[in-house]
Design an enzyme around this catalytic site. Structure first.
Site, PDB file in Angstrom:
ATOM      1  N   HIS A  13       0.874  -1.196   0.000  1.00 19.21           N
ATOM      2  CA  HIS A  13       0.000   0.000   0.000  1.00 19.21           C
ATOM      3  C   HIS A  13       0.901   1.233   0.000  1.00 19.21           C
ATOM      4  O   HIS A  13       1.432   1.620   1.030  1.00 19.21           O
ATOM      5  CB  HIS A  13      -0.898   0.008   1.233  1.00 19.21           C
ATOM      6  CG  HIS A  13      -1.901   1.129   1.232  1.00 19.21           C
ATOM      7  ND1 HIS A  13      -3.246   0.933   1.443  1.00 19.21           N
ATOM      8  CD2 HIS A  13      -1.770   2.475   1.051  1.00 19.21           C
ATOM      9  CE1 HIS A  13      -3.884   2.079   1.402  1.00 19.21           C
ATOM     10  NE2 HIS A  13      -3.008   3.051   1.159  1.00 19.21           N
ATOM     11  N   HIS A  15       1.597   5.326  -1.635  1.00 18.08           N
ATOM     12  CA  HIS A  15       1.255   6.527  -2.416  1.00 18.08           C
ATOM     13  C   HIS A  15       2.551   7.129  -2.952  1.00 18.08           C
ATOM     14  O   HIS A  15       3.388   7.577  -2.173  1.00 18.08           O
ATOM     15  CB  HIS A  15       0.537   7.554  -1.543  1.00 18.08           C
ATOM     16  CG  HIS A  15      -0.756   7.059  -0.987  1.00 18.08           C
ATOM     17  ND1 HIS A  15      -1.959   7.220  -1.631  1.00 18.08           N
ATOM     18  CD2 HIS A  15      -1.031   6.363   0.147  1.00 18.08           C
ATOM     19  CE1 HIS A  15      -2.930   6.667  -0.916  1.00 18.08           C
ATOM     20  NE2 HIS A  15      -2.390   6.131   0.166  1.00 18.08           N
ATOM     21  N   LYS A  99      -9.117  -0.062  -6.036  1.00 17.55           N
ATOM     22  CA  LYS A  99      -9.190   0.575  -4.728  1.00 17.55           C
ATOM     23  C   LYS A  99     -10.527   1.275  -4.531  1.00 17.55           C
ATOM     24  O   LYS A  99     -10.946   2.093  -5.353  1.00 17.55           O
ATOM     25  CB  LYS A  99      -8.049   1.595  -4.588  1.00 17.55           C
ATOM     26  CG  LYS A  99      -8.029   2.364  -3.271  1.00 17.55           C
ATOM     27  CD  LYS A  99      -7.597   1.514  -2.103  1.00 17.55           C
ATOM     28  CE  LYS A  99      -7.779   2.196  -0.762  1.00 17.55           C
ATOM     29  NZ  LYS A  99      -6.718   3.135  -0.424  1.00 17.55           N
ATOM     30  N   HIS A 136     -10.605   1.187   1.585  1.00 21.01           N
ATOM     31  CA  HIS A 136     -10.409   2.180   2.641  1.00 21.01           C
ATOM     32  C   HIS A 136     -11.616   1.989   3.552  1.00 21.01           C
ATOM     33  O   HIS A 136     -12.716   2.437   3.234  1.00 21.01           O
ATOM     34  CB  HIS A 136     -10.336   3.601   2.083  1.00 21.01           C
ATOM     35  CG  HIS A 136     -10.081   4.600   3.170  1.00 21.01           C
ATOM     36  ND1 HIS A 136      -8.872   5.238   3.318  1.00 21.01           N
ATOM     37  CD2 HIS A 136     -10.850   5.006   4.209  1.00 21.01           C
ATOM     38  CE1 HIS A 136      -8.923   6.007   4.405  1.00 21.01           C
ATOM     39  NE2 HIS A 136     -10.113   5.893   4.958  1.00 21.01           N
ATOM     40  N   HIS A 174      -4.819  -0.712   5.840  1.00 25.30           N
ATOM     41  CA  HIS A 174      -4.398   0.036   7.037  1.00 25.30           C
ATOM     42  C   HIS A 174      -5.327  -0.146   8.237  1.00 25.30           C
ATOM     43  O   HIS A 174      -5.940   0.804   8.693  1.00 25.30           O
ATOM     44  CB  HIS A 174      -4.187   1.523   6.728  1.00 25.30           C
ATOM     45  CG  HIS A 174      -5.190   2.175   5.820  1.00 25.30           C
ATOM     46  ND1 HIS A 174      -6.534   2.138   6.037  1.00 25.30           N
ATOM     47  CD2 HIS A 174      -5.020   2.867   4.675  1.00 25.30           C
ATOM     48  CE1 HIS A 174      -7.143   2.793   5.069  1.00 25.30           C
ATOM     49  NE2 HIS A 174      -6.258   3.239   4.230  1.00 25.30           N
ATOM     50  N   ASP A 247       1.210   2.570   3.593  1.00 23.93           N
ATOM     51  CA  ASP A 247       0.363   3.749   3.410  1.00 23.93           C
ATOM     52  C   ASP A 247       1.212   5.017   3.478  1.00 23.93           C
ATOM     53  O   ASP A 247       0.727   6.061   3.923  1.00 23.93           O
ATOM     54  CB  ASP A 247      -0.786   3.790   4.429  1.00 23.93           C
ATOM     55  CG  ASP A 247      -1.862   4.797   4.037  1.00 23.93           C
ATOM     56  OD1 ASP A 247      -1.903   5.199   2.856  1.00 23.93           O
ATOM     57  OD2 ASP A 247      -2.656   5.185   4.910  1.00 23.93           O
TER      58      ASP A 247
END
Ligand code: NCD
Ligand code: ZN
Length: 343
Positions: A13, A15, A99, A136, A174, A247
């Site tokens: 995960h 970004h 996602k 999420h 997460h 994350d």
């Protein structure tokens, strides 16, 4: 000196952002990880296979010379996503998951899903294509206390979802609560969860330690100590349903240190070292490899990495800031020591 050798880990995960900012943060991930599941919440979102392949090319072009880091792409699920897109994504060979963001839950989530029922046809296609759904897992209902949004999501959305889509592979991303770790541990084999370094190392007191701490603010927000302990127990258990997903979510320093600061913690700089601390403190260093290098690959049906990495028990100071395009980003643990170092 104490050392620990394990298969090169994967970050399930991540970004990476885009452009000059991506070029800076990508080096940190590529130094530690063999592969990463790349989050699609750019602006505009990476919602089609064409966009995902173009983003993948930009990532590969930004890699430091000689790196064989592999970006595993994802699509951003919107209410406009159709089943045909799912088939195309799977056939591309480079899209590994889709996602789900509830509309309005977090950074760049305005294109997210308003009602899960609205995307049922897409979920059916994903179930057929065996393309995992990454959640999420927070409701956005303003009447629900922010610390309860994950637990309520599990009751209202996730529990019915796994009943209806029995063969859909799902990752609850997460996880931050005892409710989440219990639910995933006791759930079906096609359900898994990622765990971040911050939810293992910090509880919500860290948001207010001697003043307001914007660099500890992320989504889902840090939870109370009993929840942190449940998340630690899940990670160090070595159970195959729990695996590493940082994350890591960099924002420029001024965007965090603001009257309305952005959510996201930049942990890619020292991620594997931070996880090692947690496993050492829990007396389970020998389980770090399962969590960081095996369980995620197994869930995604990828070969385990053959290459090894070695960590040394050694203090080193985390820099106060790092370059982030034309700005700077404050890494997790800035100005304080990390206790393990990747060789
Ligand atoms: C993420 C970001 O900044 O992209 N922020 C965060 O706090 N985790 C978005 C997300 O994954 O929720
Ligand atoms: Zn994220």
């Amino acid at each position: 000196m104490q050392t620990l050798t394990l298969a090169r880990p994967d970050d399930m995960h991540l970004h990476l952002r885009d452009g000059a900012q991506m070029k800076h943060v990508l080096q940190d991930s590529a130094r530690q990880f063999a592969r990463a599941i790349i989050m699609p919440n750019l602006k505009p979102p990476v919602a089609t296979t064409t966009q995902a392949l173009a983003y993948r090319d930009r990532i590969l072009k930004s890699l430091p010379g000689g790196s064989d880091f592999q970006p595993l792409m994802t699509l951003y699920l919107t209410e406009k996503t159709g089943p045909a897109e799912i088939i195309q994504a799977k056939q591309s060979g480079h899209v590994y998951a889709v996602k789900y963001y509830p509309a309005g839950a977090t950074t760049h989530s305005e294109s997210g899903v308003i009602k899960m029922e609205n995307v049922y046809p897409v979920l059916e296609a994903m179930e057929e294509q065996q393309l995992p759904l990454l959640l999420h897992g927070e409701v956005t209902d303003p009447d629900i206390d922010i610390f309860d949004r994950e637990a309520v999501f599990i009751d209202r959305i996730l529990a019915p979802l796994i009943k209806r889509f029995k063969n859909l592979r799902i990752v609850l991303e997460h996880v931050t609560t005892k409710q989440a770790t219990d639910f995933v541990k006791n759930g079906p084999e096609n359900l898994a969860a990622t765990i971040t370094p911050q939810h293992l190392l910090l509880n919500r007191n860290a948001l207010f330690a001697g003043g307001l701490r914007p660099h500890h603010y992320c989504m889902p927000v840090l939870k109370a100590e009993e929840h942190r302990q449940a998340v630690v127990a899940a990670a160090i258990s070595g159970h195959p349903c729990f695996f590493l997903g940082t994350d890591s979510a960099p924002h420029a320093k001024h965007d965090k240190e603001s009257a309305c600061g952005c959510a996201g913690i930049y942990s890619a700089h020292n991620a594997i070292e931070l996880y090692a601390e947690v496993f050492e403190a829990g007396g389970r260093l020998e389980k770090l490899e399962a969590f960081a290098s095996h369980n995620g690959a197994d869930f995604y049906g990828l070969p385990r990495n053959k290459e090894k990495v070695t960590l040394e028990k050694k203090d080193w100071p985390v820099p106060l800031t790092l370059p982030f395009g034309e700005y700077t980003v404050v890494p997790f643990r800035a100005g304080e020591p990390c206790h393990w170092k990747l060789k």
